[in-house]
Design an enzyme around this catalytic site. Structure first.
Site, PDB file in Angstrom:
ATOM      1  N   SER A 363       0.840  -1.186   0.000  1.00 11.86           N
ATOM      2  CA  SER A 363       0.000   0.000   0.000  1.00 11.86           C
ATOM      3  C   SER A 363       0.890   1.256   0.000  1.00 11.86           C
ATOM      4  O   SER A 363       1.711   1.418  -0.891  1.00 11.86           O
ATOM      5  CB  SER A 363      -0.957  -0.032   1.195  1.00 11.86           C
ATOM      6  N   ASP A 471      -8.054  -2.697  -7.541  1.00 14.80           N
ATOM      7  CA  ASP A 471      -7.595  -2.441  -6.177  1.00 14.80           C
ATOM      8  C   ASP A 471      -8.651  -1.667  -5.388  1.00 14.80           C
ATOM      9  O   ASP A 471      -9.161  -0.626  -5.839  1.00 14.80           O
ATOM     10  CB  ASP A 471      -6.298  -1.637  -6.221  1.00 14.80           C
ATOM     11  N   HIS A 520      -6.921  -5.728  -1.772  1.00 17.57           N
ATOM     12  CA  HIS A 520      -5.867  -4.752  -1.490  1.00 17.57           C
ATOM     13  C   HIS A 520      -4.824  -5.413  -0.588  1.00 17.57           C
ATOM     14  O   HIS A 520      -5.169  -6.032   0.416  1.00 17.57           O
ATOM     15  CB  HIS A 520      -6.447  -3.509  -0.808  1.00 17.57           C
TER      16      HIS A 520
END
Length: 627
Positions: A363, A471, A520
């Protein structure tokens, strides 16, 4: 950009439990040589005056010496178990001939022997009764492990044999310090079934010393930075979690993710609601590594024995900031400086002898990898460590600066468009970007370097990109909220187009893994081995990438055949890949298959089949199989 969930004094690998010796008695002596299998193997012998629990080193013999990597593993296992068990017979030396007693044979020595002889005989009898079966089992397991390693040693093309021979001159140059260093093995013979092989090795290794896997150290331990001027947002010291792997020259540094804040108001809110991401004051003393940070071979087939470093995210600046806390600045933003300081400290803990350093992140940490990987390589070169190969692994940090589905005012992190949030943030953080990328854009437009497809062409270090085609964090900042209600047609078309755009930006990325899933982050999840693209799992793709870099550095070969590293799903819908993570209904909690999920999102089977020129039943079959 969600962050992965958080995870006595441990005995060092060289420590051994003390064996009490009565006053007036000799130290424990080895059993007399017998003619049985145990005696012939020479298992379990100790030097007459060796420290208790230390197996005898190999003496001159016609036998093949045990590989040093096995001895190092043996000592780590013995040291780890020692702290949780009562004294037991020492682990057997895998190849040690009988050693003569060097003590003087005069009258005084004889008197000493007669004084303690009876006690010794009683002790030896008890040891034989309680430990004989264990030594026999260990000896058998040792033979099995040697045979298994021998198969690798004699693998195709003789690479294993060359690897063993190559170690000799290098070890002599490095001297005694290299004695415990691991050596290369040729795993070609088990390439197709590596997971099974690692499970067998682990099982055999555990049988060599009677302790469970749970007794081995798997935790990463917290170290706060010695340089107190490099801090988290609130001024508390930054730090890192470390699990060393003695003998390994591979290091994995992981940057945690967790969004960002870009002005005083949303940073205050972040501090109230997610303080762990802005302060070190409540960090636990240890963490358990998962996914690529796991020490379990079943969960982490190719990096389980590396030196692991987890760097918590407490700077809220996508690892780019370089400003300290002051009267003018309520918060410090020092993400880039934290990485540099961690590198400085790790050099003194063994990083200086590394062969490979993999800078990984998820991330915001994945974007941080793109921003910092070249800087880490340059820092190590300036410190005199030019031989370390620095690489990057960016997970779920390859964001697009596309238009939002529904434009909203830039009020907070969630609603603000990524481009506007980074524009504001880079000024607020005093953010820094790589010089090579900065030169590609006009002054004031450095924010472009936060987007993967713009910074990637400027990078010198090799980087592997892992990115979901759909995502969840990207959809969130684009204001496509999948709140349980069927999506509208416009949202559905936007989602499909997002997948096409992301796929397009990855076409020139040499090493990539992009499943058509709605999710994610992945590399620190314990199910990361289950996801596949075109029949290849992510750990396998990373292993192929590692091998391709090794081969190209060695002799300039092209990527290995049958070992793909550019893997991008071609199917056009979210979760059309059957290996995608499980989707659950937000309200009922029930699992949904691909068709149920698409229907839930408003997918019109009849209309889509007509557009594709297919029968609806055939389209449903293709969706179920992931085609």
């Amino acid at each position: 950009m969600a962050a992965p969930a958080a995870g006595g004094v441990r005995r060092t690998p060289t420590e051994r439990p003390a064996v009490p010796v009565r006053r007036g008695a000799d130290p424990p002596l080895p059993p007399p040589r017998s003619e049985g299998a145990e005696g012939r193997a020479g298992a379990g012998r100790l030097l007459p005056h060796a420290a208790p629990g230390l197996a005898a080193p190999p003496a001159r013999s016609t036998r093949t010496p045990c590989p040093s990597v096995m001895l190092a593993a043996w000592e780590r296992a013995a040291g780890s178990c020692a702290g949780s068990r009562t004294a037991e017979p020492a682990p057997p030396a895998l190849s040690s001939p009988p050693t003569a007693d060097p003590r003087p044979r005069g009258r005084r020595g004889g008197a000493r022997r007669s004084t303690g002889g009876a006690a010794r005989r009683r002790g030896l009898a008890a040891t034989a009764a309680s430990g004989g079966w264990r030594r026999a089992a260990m000896g058998t397991a040792a033979v099995h492990l040697l045979l298994l390693l021998g198969l690798l040693h004699a693998g195709p093309g003789g690479e294993g044999r060359k690897g063993w021979r190559r170690r000799g001159p290098a070890a002599r140059e490095r001297g005694e310090a290299a004695a415990g260093e691991s050596f290369p093995l040729d795993f070609t013979a088990v390439e197709g079934n590596m997971d099974s092989f690692m499970a067998q090795v682990k099982s055999l290794a555990q049988s060599l010393y009677p302790c469970s896997a749970q007794a081995l150290p798997h935790d990463l331990r917290l170290h706060l930075l010695h340089n107190a001027s490099v801090t988290c947002n609130d001024g508390s010291p930054a730090g890192y979690y470390l699990k060393e792997s003695k003998g390994s020259r591979r290091w994995l540094l992981f940057l945690e993710g967790g969004w960002y804040c870009f002005n005083r108001e949303n940073c205050d809110t972040r501090y109230d609601t997610m303080r762990r991401l802005m302060s070190s004051r409540e960090w636990p003393a240890t963490r358990v590594g998962t996914g690529i940070l796991s020490s379990q071979p079943e969960e982490n087939p190719h990096w389980w024995n590396a030196n692991m470093v987890f760097i918590p995210y407490c700077s809220s600046d996508v690892w780019s900031g370089a400003s300290s806390k002051s009267e003018k600045n309520e918060y410090a933003f020092m993400g880039a400086l934290i990485i540099q300081e961690v590198i400085k400290e790790l050099v003194g803990k063994g990083l200086g002898t590394a062969k490979v350093l993999l800078l990984a992140g998820s991330s915001a940490g994945g974007t941080g990898v793109l921003l910092n990987v070249d800087r880490v390589a340059e820092q190590l070169e300036e410190m005199g460590y030019q031989g370390i190969q620095v690489r990057g692994l960016a997970d779920s940090g390859w964001f697009l600066d596309n238009k939002q589905y529904r434009r909203t005012d830039c009020i907070d992190t969630i609603t603000c468009a990524p481009t506007e949030a980074i524009r504001r943030g880079i000024r607020y953080w005093n953010g820094i970007v790589p010089e090579r990328c900065k030169l590609q854009f006009k002054e004031g437009e450095e924010w472009n370097c936060f987007f993967g497809y713009k910074i990637y062409p400027t990078l010198r270090c090799p980087v592997f990109v892992v990115q979901w085609l759909f995502d969840e964090a990207q959809l969130t900042v684009d204001n496509v909220h999948l709140t349980g209600q069927p999506v509208q047609e416009g949202q559905w078309l936007y989602i499909q187009n997002l997948g096409r755009e992301l796929r397009s930006t990855l076409k020139d990325v040499t090493a990539s893994f992009a499943p058509a899933c709605l999710s994610h982050e992945i590399i620190t999840r314990n199910h990361w081995t289950d996801i596949q693209v075109k029949g290849t799992s992510l750990p396998r793709a990373l292993h192929c990438w590692d091998r391709s870099l090794h081969e190209s550095n060695k002799n300039g070969k092209a990527p290995l055949k049958g070992c793909p590293i550019h893997l991008i799903d071609s199917c056009p819908w979210p979760h059309c890949n059957p290996s995608c993570p499980t989707i659950r209904d937000q309200f009922t909690g029930q699992e949904m298959n691909v068709i149920q999920f698409l229907m839930h999102m408003g997918f019109d089977v009849q209309k889509m089949a007509q557009q594709q020129g297919l029968e609806p039943s055939k389209l449903l079959g293709m969706l179920s199989s992931g085609n």
